[in-house]
Design a protein around this motif. Structure first.
Motif, PDB file in Angstrom:
ATOM      1  N   VAL A 134      68.318 -15.915  43.174  1.00  0.00           N
ATOM      2  CA  VAL A 134      69.625 -15.250  43.191  1.00  0.00           C
ATOM      3  C   VAL A 134      70.133 -15.181  44.628  1.00  0.00           C
ATOM      4  O   VAL A 134      69.351 -15.247  45.586  1.00  0.00           O
ATOM      5  CB  VAL A 134      69.527 -13.828  42.617  1.00  0.00           C
ATOM      6  N   PRO A 135      71.454 -15.056  44.802  1.00  0.00           N
ATOM      7  CA  PRO A 135      72.007 -14.927  46.151  1.00  0.00           C
ATOM      8  C   PRO A 135      71.500 -13.651  46.812  1.00  0.00           C
ATOM      9  O   PRO A 135      71.067 -12.719  46.136  1.00  0.00           O
ATOM     10  CB  PRO A 135      73.519 -14.859  45.906  1.00  0.00           C
ATOM     11  N   PRO A 136      71.552 -13.568  48.134  1.00  0.00           N
ATOM     12  CA  PRO A 136      71.135 -12.341  48.815  1.00  0.00           C
ATOM     13  C   PRO A 136      72.039 -11.176  48.429  1.00  0.00           C
ATOM     14  O   PRO A 136      73.207 -11.363  48.061  1.00  0.00           O
ATOM     15  CB  PRO A 136      71.285 -12.693  50.303  1.00  0.00           C
ATOM     16  N   ILE A 137      71.482  -9.978  48.509  1.00  0.00           N
ATOM     17  CA  ILE A 137      72.259  -8.775  48.206  1.00  0.00           C
ATOM     18  C   ILE A 137      73.101  -8.432  49.427  1.00  0.00           C
ATOM     19  O   ILE A 137      72.572  -8.170  50.512  1.00  0.00           O
ATOM     20  CB  ILE A 137      71.325  -7.605  47.856  1.00  0.00           C
ATOM     21  N   LEU A 138      74.410  -8.446  49.258  1.00  0.00           N
ATOM     22  CA  LEU A 138      75.325  -8.156  50.351  1.00  0.00           C
ATOM     23  C   LEU A 138      76.058  -6.850  50.066  1.00  0.00           C
ATOM     24  O   LEU A 138      76.764  -6.729  49.062  1.00  0.00           O
ATOM     25  CB  LEU A 138      76.337  -9.297  50.512  1.00  0.00           C
ATOM     26  N   VAL A 139      75.851  -5.882  50.936  1.00  0.00           N
ATOM     27  CA  VAL A 139      76.516  -4.587  50.808  1.00  0.00           C
ATOM     28  C   VAL A 139      77.055  -4.199  52.182  1.00  0.00           C
ATOM     29  O   VAL A 139      76.267  -4.026  53.116  1.00  0.00           O
ATOM     30  CB  VAL A 139      75.552  -3.496  50.298  1.00  0.00           C
ATOM     31  N   PRO A 140      78.379  -4.104  52.338  1.00  0.00           N
ATOM     32  CA  PRO A 140      79.404  -4.393  51.341  1.00  0.00           C
ATOM     33  C   PRO A 140      79.578  -5.893  51.136  1.00  0.00           C
ATOM     34  O   PRO A 140      79.215  -6.681  52.005  1.00  0.00           O
ATOM     35  CB  PRO A 140      80.665  -3.776  51.960  1.00  0.00           C
ATOM     36  N   THR A 141      80.161  -6.288  50.021  1.00  0.00           N
ATOM     37  CA  THR A 141      80.370  -7.697  49.722  1.00  0.00           C
ATOM     38  C   THR A 141      81.588  -8.227  50.475  1.00  0.00           C
ATOM     39  O   THR A 141      82.452  -7.462  50.914  1.00  0.00           O
ATOM     40  CB  THR A 141      80.584  -7.904  48.223  1.00  0.00           C
ATOM     41  N   LYS A 142      81.641  -9.550  50.574  1.00  0.00           N
ATOM     42  CA  LYS A 142      82.821 -10.160  51.196  1.00  0.00           C
ATOM     43  C   LYS A 142      84.067  -9.849  50.388  1.00  0.00           C
ATOM     44  O   LYS A 142      85.160  -9.677  50.951  1.00  0.00           O
ATOM     45  CB  LYS A 142      82.628 -11.669  51.329  1.00  0.00           C
ATOM     46  N   VAL A 143      83.906  -9.757  49.077  1.00  0.00           N
ATOM     47  CA  VAL A 143      85.051  -9.424  48.225  1.00  0.00           C
ATOM     48  C   VAL A 143      85.631  -8.064  48.598  1.00  0.00           C
ATOM     49  O   VAL A 143      86.856  -7.892  48.682  1.00  0.00           O
ATOM     50  CB  VAL A 143      84.646  -9.448  46.737  1.00  0.00           C
ATOM     51  N   SER A 144      84.758  -7.085  48.853  1.00  0.00           N
ATOM     52  CA  SER A 144      85.257  -5.753  49.199  1.00  0.00           C
ATOM     53  C   SER A 144      85.989  -5.767  50.537  1.00  0.00           C
ATOM     54  O   SER A 144      86.962  -5.030  50.736  1.00  0.00           O
ATOM     55  CB  SER A 144      84.106  -4.747  49.233  1.00  0.00           C
ATOM     56  N   ILE A 145      85.541  -6.614  51.453  1.00  0.00           N
ATOM     57  CA  ILE A 145      86.232  -6.730  52.746  1.00  0.00           C
ATOM     58  C   ILE A 145      87.601  -7.376  52.553  1.00  0.00           C
ATOM     59  O   ILE A 145      88.604  -6.929  53.107  1.00  0.00           O
ATOM     60  CB  ILE A 145      85.380  -7.537  53.739  1.00  0.00           C
ATOM     61  N   LEU A 146      87.654  -8.445  51.740  1.00  0.00           N
ATOM     62  CA  LEU A 146      88.932  -9.107  51.483  1.00  0.00           C
ATOM     63  C   LEU A 146      89.890  -8.190  50.727  1.00  0.00           C
ATOM     64  O   LEU A 146      91.098  -8.213  50.962  1.00  0.00           O
ATOM     65  CB  LEU A 146      88.701 -10.395  50.689  1.00  0.00           C
ATOM     66  N   GLU A 147      89.352  -7.378  49.829  1.00  0.00           N
ATOM     67  CA  GLU A 147      90.200  -6.416  49.126  1.00  0.00           C
ATOM     68  C   GLU A 147      90.833  -5.444  50.106  1.00  0.00           C
ATOM     69  O   GLU A 147      92.000  -5.056  49.956  1.00  0.00           O
ATOM     70  CB  GLU A 147      89.367  -5.659  48.088  1.00  0.00           C
ATOM     71  N   GLU A 148      90.080  -5.048  51.121  1.00  0.00           N
ATOM     72  CA  GLU A 148      90.635  -4.170  52.152  1.00  0.00           C
ATOM     73  C   GLU A 148      91.709  -4.886  52.954  1.00  0.00           C
ATOM     74  O   GLU A 148      92.746  -4.298  53.271  1.00  0.00           O
ATOM     75  CB  GLU A 148      89.520  -3.691  53.078  1.00  0.00           C
ATOM     76  N   CYS A 149      91.483  -6.147  53.263  1.00  0.00           N
ATOM     77  CA  CYS A 149      92.461  -6.915  54.043  1.00  0.00           C
ATOM     78  C   CYS A 149      93.800  -7.015  53.328  1.00  0.00           C
ATOM     79  O   CYS A 149      94.858  -6.965  53.960  1.00  0.00           O
ATOM     80  CB  CYS A 149      91.940  -8.326  54.311  1.00  0.00           C
ATOM     81  N   PHE A 150      93.767  -7.168  52.007  1.00  0.00           N
ATOM     82  CA  PHE A 150      94.987  -7.400  51.244  1.00  0.00           C
ATOM     83  C   PHE A 150      95.292  -6.268  50.265  1.00  0.00           C
ATOM     84  O   PHE A 150      95.872  -6.506  49.208  1.00  0.00           O
ATOM     85  CB  PHE A 150      94.878  -8.731  50.487  1.00  0.00           C
ATOM     86  N   VAL A 151      94.896  -5.061  50.610  1.00  0.00           N
ATOM     87  CA  VAL A 151      95.121  -3.930  49.712  1.00  0.00           C
ATOM     88  C   VAL A 151      96.609  -3.804  49.392  1.00  0.00           C
ATOM     89  O   VAL A 151      97.470  -3.916  50.270  1.00  0.00           O
ATOM     90  CB  VAL A 151      94.578  -2.621  50.340  1.00  0.00           C
ATOM     91  N   GLY A 152      96.911  -3.649  48.111  1.00  0.00           N
ATOM     92  CA  GLY A 152      98.292  -3.492  47.696  1.00  0.00           C
ATOM     93  C   GLY A 152      99.056  -4.778  47.487  1.00  0.00           C
ATOM     94  O   GLY A 152     100.199  -4.744  47.012  1.00  0.00           O
ATOM     95  N   HIS A 153      98.471  -5.917  47.826  1.00  0.00           N
ATOM     96  CA  HIS A 153      99.198  -7.178  47.681  1.00  0.00           C
ATOM     97  C   HIS A 153      99.195  -7.606  46.209  1.00  0.00           C
ATOM     98  O   HIS A 153      98.153  -7.625  45.561  1.00  0.00           O
ATOM     99  CB  HIS A 153      98.555  -8.271  48.541  1.00  0.00           C
ATOM    100  N   PRO A 154     100.356  -7.997  45.653  1.00  0.00           N
ATOM    101  CA  PRO A 154     100.417  -8.347  44.228  1.00  0.00           C
ATOM    102  C   PRO A 154      99.638  -9.598  43.865  1.00  0.00           C
ATOM    103  O   PRO A 154      99.332  -9.808  42.681  1.00  0.00           O
ATOM    104  CB  PRO A 154     101.921  -8.547  43.981  1.00  0.00           C
ATOM    105  N   LYS A 155      99.298 -10.444  44.844  1.00  0.00           N
ATOM    106  CA  LYS A 155      98.572 -11.680  44.566  1.00  0.00           C
ATOM    107  C   LYS A 155      97.071 -11.553  44.825  1.00  0.00           C
ATOM    108  O   LYS A 155      96.342 -12.531  44.689  1.00  0.00           O
ATOM    109  CB  LYS A 155      99.130 -12.820  45.419  1.00  0.00           C
TER     110      LYS A 155
END
Length: 401
Positions: free
Chosen positions: A221-242
């Motif tokens: 399995v992939p390594p356990i990443l906390v926080p995940t890259k997805v959570s970082i990207l979600e922060e970068c684009f918070v509120g964006h409709p896309k």
């Protein structure tokens, strides 16, 4: 318009009417200002600070296009890539061009190379933007010139496009935060309790499936990443409709790419006219066994729902990727515009080694050169003294051209 000191300015939806200049070839409009946010150590460029009249600088930037002043790849493939994807060129014009020798008429070095003293992080952002362009160009070339290896190559390129775009986004986000004296919640400000909560969430969602994963996939399995890259990207684009659509598109492309590149070959169907059908990305997990593909070979309703002609699927994924990334580029460009031309902060301009003349002051502004074309690639450089000499034996090597 002013922003509260230290207030998080996230990458929300772009207001195209206010920032129309970002999508045009030339523009010289005025910009909103913000109050001081601070600077946490972005490296200035002490080796080369150039002074310009701001209106001249804006107008000159607008003259630069891939066709006029891009490198060999940008000149060759801009027509192929930029349809529906202008954000990549606009980011290059605003962010990359001022960091290169294109801006300095007195510099005799290659115009596409970086100016002296450019910070490594800025160079990385430039390189990621360029790499995204090249990956997409090569993917489209593989579609237009189809061979037996095109399917593998296309999805390898599309997945690499996602990797470099996400690296670009995160580095750009952290750079803007530094210039404004802000911190990333996901990367810099998680408390121990919050971190452990994320780890517990991973345990609840992923660990129960671990045995099933090994049985089905047969790989670690992939390594356990906390926080995940997805959570970082979600922060970068918070509120964006896309934002949600980006994760859907990127997830489907990566699912098909991983099945093609890292796993047992994806099962295909051929009709009587030799048309090749492959599972749609959303259906790939259900057809990992070839027997399941064969089982629907005579079920036209199932085929119509779960399968697509291979070139059509590749083209659709490429266009969806370009479309959603182009929307996200707009918010990055908006934030760059606000920061680079801020009347109250100069950290980003200092990092670029650029200063604007204030009210016709005594500083002598630099004359900007006309954009020039260049025939080599941005990541290539001439080998000094190379004339066909073998590096091993010292003899002439006529096979090198």
């Amino acid at each position: 318009m002013a922003m509260e000191v230290g207030a998080p300015q996230r990458l929300g939806p772009v207001n195209r009417s206010r920032y129309r200049w970002l999508y045009a070839e030339t523009a010289t409009t005025k910009r909103p200002t913000f109050t001081e946010g601070g600077n946490r150590g972005i490296m200035n460029n002490p080796n080369q600070t150039l002074i310009f009249k701001e209106e001249d600088f804006r107008e000159w930037l607008g003259k630069n296009t891939f066709a006029k002043s891009g490198d060999s790849y940008e000149q060759k493939y801009h027509g192929l890539v930029l349809a529906g994807f202008r954000g990549n060129e606009t980011f290059w014009r605003c962010f990359v061009v001022p960091l290169t020798n294109r801006i300095n008429a007195d510099n005799t070095d290659s115009i596409i190379h970086f100016r002296e003293g450019v910070d490594d992080r800025l160079q990385f952002i430039c390189g990621a933007n360029y790499s995204l362009f090249v990956h997409l160009a090569m993917a489209e070339e593989l579609i237009n010139n189809w061979t037996d290896g095109s399917l593998d190559g296309i999805y390898a390129r599309l997945a690499s496009s996602l990797d470099v775009f996400e690296a670009l986004v995160i580095q750009f986000y952290l750079l803007m935060n530094e210039c404004q004296g802000m911190k990333s919640k996901a990367i810099e400000e998680l408390q121990r309790e919050e971190f452990l909560k994320l780890a517990a969430q991973y345990y609840d969602e992923k660990y129960p499936e671990l045995h099933k994963y090994y049985i089905a996939i047969g790989k670690k399995v992939p390594p356990i990443l906390v926080p995940t890259k997805v959570s970082i990207l979600e922060e970068c684009f918070v509120g964006h409709p896309k934002r949600a659509e980006y994760f859907t598109v990127s997830g489907q492309i990566r699912t098909l790419r991983n099945a093609i590149v890292h796993d047992v070959r994806v099962g295909m169907l051929r009709d009587g006219a030799e048309k090749i059908l492959i599972p749609k990305p959303s259906a790939v997990p259900y057809y990992r066994q070839w027997s399941k593909v064969l089982a629907v070979a005579s079920n036209h309703a199932k085929i119509g729902k779960d399968f697509c002609e291979v070139k059509t699927q590749c083209w659709s994924d490429l266009q969806n990727l370009k479309r959603v990334i182009n929307e996200l580029y707009g918010t990055m460009l908006e934030r760059f515009e606000n920061e680079f031309y801020s009347k109250d902060r100069s950290a980003l301009r200092n990092a670029f080694g650029i200063k604007f003349q204030i009210n016709g002051g005594g500083e002598f502004p630099v004359t900007l050169p006309e954009p020039q074309s260049h025939k080599s690639a941005s990541y290539g450089t001439n080998f000094p003294g190379w004339s066909g000499q073998s590096l091993v034996s010292g003899t002439n090597n006529t096979s090198r051209q």
